[in-house]
Motif scaffolding. Structure first.
Motif, PDB file in Angstrom:
ATOM      1  N   GLU A   1       3.738   4.115  -8.107  1.00 53.71           N
ATOM      2  CA  GLU A   1       3.472   4.306  -6.689  1.00 53.71           C
ATOM      3  C   GLU A   1       4.804   4.657  -6.014  1.00 53.71           C
ATOM      4  OE1 GLU A   1       1.597   0.824  -5.063  1.00 53.71           O
ATOM      5  OE2 GLU A   1      -0.384   1.427  -5.810  1.00 53.71           O
ATOM      6  N   ASN A   2       4.721   5.219  -4.805  1.00 48.67           N
ATOM      7  CA  ASN A   2       5.930   5.683  -4.129  1.00 48.67           C
ATOM      8  C   ASN A   2       5.843   5.479  -2.626  1.00 48.67           C
ATOM      9  OD1 ASN A   2       7.175   7.502  -6.519  1.00 48.67           O
ATOM     10  ND2 ASN A   2       4.977   7.850  -6.403  1.00 48.67           N
ATOM     11  N   TYR A   3       7.005   5.578  -1.986  1.00 49.27           N
ATOM     12  CA  TYR A   3       7.067   5.572  -0.516  1.00 49.27           C
ATOM     13  C   TYR A   3       8.292   6.374  -0.077  1.00 49.27           C
ATOM     14  CZ  TYR A   3      10.253   1.631  -1.488  1.00 49.27           C
ATOM     15  OH  TYR A   3      11.251   0.824  -1.989  1.00 49.27           O
TER      16      TYR A   3
ATOM     17  N   THR B   1       0.858  -1.187   0.000  1.00 48.29           N
ATOM     18  CA  THR B   1       0.000   0.000   0.000  1.00 48.29           C
ATOM     19  C   THR B   1       0.891   1.233   0.000  1.00 48.29           C
ATOM     20  OG1 THR B   1      -1.667  -1.192   1.293  1.00 48.29           O
ATOM     21  CG2 THR B   1      -1.873   1.202   1.173  1.00 48.29           C
ATOM     22  N   ASN B   2       0.876   1.953  -1.113  1.00 43.02           N
ATOM     23  CA  ASN B   2       1.744   3.116  -1.265  1.00 43.02           C
ATOM     24  C   ASN B   2       0.955   4.288  -1.851  1.00 43.02           C
ATOM     25  OD1 ASN B   2       4.465   1.699  -0.630  1.00 43.02           O
ATOM     26  ND2 ASN B   2       3.537   0.384  -2.180  1.00 43.02           N
ATOM     27  N   TRP B   3       1.618   5.366  -2.234  1.00 42.39           N
ATOM     28  CA  TRP B   3       0.910   6.546  -2.701  1.00 42.39           C
ATOM     29  C   TRP B   3       1.445   7.009  -4.063  1.00 42.39           C
ATOM     30  CZ3 TRP B   3       4.555  10.344  -3.249  1.00 42.39           C
ATOM     31  CH2 TRP B   3       5.695  10.276  -2.425  1.00 42.39           C
ATOM     32  N   THR B   4       0.620   7.772  -4.752  1.00 42.41           N
ATOM     33  CA  THR B   4       1.005   8.346  -6.043  1.00 42.41           C
ATOM     34  C   THR B   4       1.135   9.862  -5.922  1.00 42.41           C
ATOM     35  OG1 THR B   4      -1.282   8.659  -6.753  1.00 42.41           O
ATOM     36  CG2 THR B   4      -0.260   6.519  -7.236  1.00 42.41           C
TER      37      THR B   4
ATOM     38  N   THR C   1       3.286  -1.716  -9.025  1.00 38.62           N
ATOM     39  CA  THR C   1       2.201  -2.544  -8.485  1.00 38.62           C
ATOM     40  C   THR C   1       2.437  -3.977  -8.973  1.00 38.62           C
ATOM     41  OG1 THR C   1       0.775  -2.225 -10.401  1.00 38.62           O
ATOM     42  CG2 THR C   1       0.608  -0.594  -8.616  1.00 38.62           C
TER      43      THR C   1
END
Length: 307
Positions: A278-280, A136-139, A176
């Motif tokens: 996606e990123n972290y 579970t990461n963010w864009t 992903t």
């Protein structure tokens, strides 16, 4: 008669002086005792004030260290285990409190415990939006902010007498599962869009640029589609002093801020097309040397992330 008066006066004066001296001695004795007690209390209070803790919530971070795990890779500790770092023997050498400065110290040195696609070792935090889950990461479209207050504590020098470099913050891309399978890659790794270095007392920023600006879709997902930019150096010299770094992410835009006064803004085609990933966030001590005897210690006083 005069002699009697004189003797009486002398007697009265002697009694007065004797009483006053006794009173002064008693008063002086009490005051000395009070002062000693007060000094002890102040000293104790001052001593207690020196015990400080960093303002960092580790419940959404995992950490990788220069220690080997049972499988022969770099040790990684996730929540909730990371919350016990102060008593966890696996973490104590690499991640510990400096209670006099109120910081969390990250210690790293060259070891055999490296991670995929690198020869360097680290004691570095990895953001986990869901504790214990890397999926579970963010864009960029979703947005993200990270702000830290930190300082270089100690760092070794190379054969030329120059300080070794340390990456202190990152934003790492991630494929992903669907993207990974689409391009036939064995893992979910994507390039880091942001690396922030402590470099000889200054802050240096590196990011990725697309080699072919016309690339779209699946072509963007391959690591070799992206190259390194020339880098950017902030003017301020932070040295070994405390400083703040903030990274602000929004759709098609990345801003890096040093000490709330210097800004580097990235807002271009590279940032827009990076939106496919996606990123972290990462923060800590990613040590950039394999020299024998080399090491670094980075102190973090505050670290906050928001989305």
């Amino acid at each position: 008669m005069k002699n009697i008066r004189k003797e009486l006066l002398v007697l009265i004066l002697s009694i007065f002086l004797s009483v006053n001296a006794t009173s002064q001695n008693k008063k002086s004795g009490v005051t000395d005792s009070d002062i000693k007690t007060e000094k002890k209390a102040k000293k104790k209070k001052k001593k207690n004030k020196k015990v400080k803790l960093p303002n960092i919530d580790l419940s959404h971070w995992s950490v990788t260290t220069p220690e080997l795990n049972k499988k022969g890779g770099a040790m990684n500790i996730e929540p909730p285990e990371i919350l016990n770092y102060a008593t966890d023997e696996r973490l104590i050498p690499y991640m510990y409190n400096d209670s006099t400065s109120g910081s969390l110290v990250f210690y790293s040195f060259p070891s055999v415990a490296t991670t995929a696609n690198t020869k360097y070792t680290r004691t570095e935090l990895r953001e986990q939006m869901v504790p214990g889950d890397n999926n579970t990461n963010w864009t960029f479209a979703q947005g993200a902010n990270m702000k830290g207050k930190l300082a270089m504590d100690e760092v070794s020098k190379d054969a030329e007498g120059k300080y070794h470099r340390v990456i202190i913050m990152q934003i790492h891309g991630r494929l992903t599962n669907e993207q990974r399978d689409l391009i036939g890659q064995k893992d979910n790794n994507a390039p880091p869009i942001l690396k922030i270095y402590w470099d000889k007392g200054k802050i240096r920023v590196k990011t990725k640029v697309l080699k072919d600006l016309s690339a779209t879709g699946e072509a963007l997902l391959h690591e070799d589609a992206w190259g390194d930019d020339d880098g950017f150096n902030f003017e301020q010299e932070v040295g070994f002093r405390k400083f703040t770094l903030e990274v602000k992410i929004s759709e098609g835009k990345m801003v890096v801020i040093l000490n709330n006064s210097e800004y580097k803004v990235y807002e271009d085609v590279h940032m827009r097309k990076w939106g496919v990933f996606e990123n972290y966030f990462k923060a800590g001590n990613y040590f950039q040397s394999r020299d024998e005897g080399a090491y670094a210690k980075v102190k973090y006083y505050d670290l906050e992330v928001s989305h």
